[in-house]
Design an enzyme around this catalytic site. Sequence first.
Site, PDB file in Angstrom:
ATOM      1  N   ARG A 173       0.812  -1.222   0.000  1.00  0.00           N
ATOM      2  CA  ARG A 173       0.000   0.000   0.000  1.00  0.00           C
ATOM      3  C   ARG A 173       0.849   1.278   0.000  1.00  0.00           C
ATOM      4  O   ARG A 173       0.597   2.187  -0.799  1.00  0.00           O
ATOM      5  CB  ARG A 173      -0.979  -0.014   1.180  1.00  0.00           C
ATOM      6  CG  ARG A 173      -2.109  -1.028   1.015  1.00  0.00           C
ATOM      7  CD  ARG A 173      -2.987  -1.086   2.240  1.00  0.00           C
ATOM      8  NE  ARG A 173      -2.225  -1.482   3.417  1.00  0.00           N
ATOM      9  CZ  ARG A 173      -2.636  -1.341   4.678  1.00  0.00           C
ATOM     10  NH1 ARG A 173      -3.812  -0.790   4.919  1.00  0.00           N
ATOM     11  NH2 ARG A 173      -1.897  -1.746   5.677  1.00  0.00           N
ATOM     12  N   ASN A 225      -6.440  -2.854   1.896  1.00  0.00           N
ATOM     13  CA  ASN A 225      -6.426  -4.316   1.982  1.00  0.00           C
ATOM     14  C   ASN A 225      -7.846  -4.820   2.184  1.00  0.00           C
ATOM     15  O   ASN A 225      -8.651  -4.175   2.856  1.00  0.00           O
ATOM     16  CB  ASN A 225      -5.595  -4.796   3.173  1.00  0.00           C
ATOM     17  CG  ASN A 225      -4.104  -4.668   2.945  1.00  0.00           C
ATOM     18  OD1 ASN A 225      -3.661  -4.529   1.818  1.00  0.00           O
ATOM     19  ND2 ASN A 225      -3.337  -4.716   4.027  1.00  0.00           N
TER      20      ASN A 225
END
Length: 727
Positions: A20, A38
Amino acid sequence: MCHFTYKIRLKGLVQGVGMRPFIYTLALKLGLKGEVFNDGFGVQIKLNASENTLESFLELLRQDLPPLARIDELKITQENFENFLKFRIVNSQQSPKKSPLLSDFNLCLECKKEFYDVKNPRYLYPFITCTHCGPRFSIINNLPYDRKNTSMRHFVMCEFCQNEYENPLNRRFHAQPISCPNCAIPVFLKDKNGAVLACQNEAFKLCAKFLKEGKIVAIKGLGGFHLMCDAFNENALKALRERKNRPLKPFALMCKDIKEARALAHINQDEANLLTSKVAPIVLLKAKKVPDLIAPNVDKIGIFLAYTPLHLLLFEYFKGVLVATSANLSGESIIYEENSLRQKLGEVFDYYLDYEREIINSSDDSIAQIINGKTMYLRTSRALNPRYLSLDFSKRKKPLLALGAELKNEFVIFYENKLLISPYLGDLKSLDVRERFEKLLGFFKELYDLEFEELLCDKHPHFDYVKDFKKCVLYPISHHYAHFCAAYFEAGFKGEILGFIFDGTGYGNDGRIWGGEILKGDLEKYERIGHFESFKLINGDVKNIRNLALSVIFHYDLKEEATEFLSKIPSIKFRNLEKIYENSTLYTSSLGRIIDAFGSIVFDLTHSSYEAQIGLMCEKFYDKKLNLTYNFSFENGIIDFKEAFLGALKDDKTRAVTGFFNGLANCMFELSEGKKVLVSGGVFQNKTLLELLRKKGLDYFVPLEFPCNDSSIALGQMVHFLKCAKD
């Protein structure tokens, strides 16, 4: 101007690896707006972008992934425009849990640099980590991979760690195991009764002092405890062998760095790269000079480098090399809980170094060697498994479980058109390993919400662990064909191919013990076109290798040639063994048993102390300069090995071993008829044999990623069944 929002879904090893923040940084670089988060499937990205900018984003995404990341699937859909004001990382989204788990990894170079930097806040901190390294599988309870779902949930971050954890531009952004000296994980050195002797840094200093004094210390690593002692303290080595009842099996050595390892073994560049890799496995190497008590009667040693900051801190105070063997009872799993350690091994160690972070999932160290310039894994656990593979040939929808073999067990789960390969578990004959098997299987079933109606298993009718699944439909699959299929799958073969499957034990289709098989086939079918000549066994105790040798002598009527060998057996005992042999109905074609019988004669041994002992001893005595070959004749599908035993009964160790290996290699080359073949089974873990086969000109494939031993039986069972499945 952007008129669409693109949704990008990533599946693979994409959680807990810095994906990320990597995507966040990439989006800022390209001036894109959107979000990333996520979920239970993996990572989801939303982007406001033109078609050209999207292509640039995807190209950069693929080019420079974080070190531990792997994308197995990338799916893009075009959606109605969402007016994002900036690019942001949002909290994990709950959805069906399908995302893979990562294993535990070697300390990364960035963290290692900080560990030794006196100006860094985490200088010499034994739990320094980031999203590029450290614990994952060992600390996770549930998905998604967030701190609250790990054993770090009990530890409150200090302000310094919290700032790094929340900063998308920091490599510790959402590094779930993050901590520092201000919010440290407590460490204790304790005596065998659990009394605390020292804490934190003082615990390491006192531990090093005890090790130098010759004490045995159990030290908690990533996936469990190691029993450790000074590798050059003879009294400590003797005590460890005596207390652990391990008379001859070699010990693995842990070194601080590659320089120390080079002082102990011959290490080429490929081996050095493997030792220092993110996997950091135990690597089998040619020894230079080490104490006989470390590796008796062999010239190979297993070495691995300190792969956690905890071990590196210990080496700050202990100057030397450490024996590091798994803390377990013989045949049982590695111990990872304090109470179990004290109950089971309280008479083995003198002290133990423990820390408060709980190990949820235990794991053994992975083991590898370099073969013809390539890495061959012999055990796949820490930093490798659990492993997830996408399939492209199965139409099946329902989950499926392959139980694998009884020895060196790993199981395989099929779900959502992918395979999940478990970490190494061990020998299911042990109740302790069975419990570990059940715990880990239950963990994955709950994690991914799986139930199994059908199971794949070995054909052996007496494997007790199979009986635990009474409600499932069982599909037995031949042991040696499973070996064949696992190798075939890894190689990516197409069409029919010849395979040499040589190991110690496996139930054959005729009810006999196989292990020296020549198969021809593919993933759907096979035929047995040859094998080593079957001979009777005196009993089922395969560690009594003198009885194996006696069986071969009786089989080939070599009593006259074996006068000296037979004179060592008391006459009454000899007559009794001969009667047992005459009445035996137990037959084997196993090359592993033939090699053990051969070794009993050549090395004058009555029993083997550990698996592969004879193979390792043979490697020490093979002479590549000696031009001697015993004949292994092949007729009517049978390989005759009589001449090798005639040689063993008259030749010295070097001549006998060299003649055997050369003869075996020549036989395989002739049977291959110059075509590509696959080889698998535990016998092909022998580096000398594999290098000799290449030198003889045999064009072969040997499994490298998935062990050629019984650990890959479940993989072979699974790919065969799925290839044949209709639904």
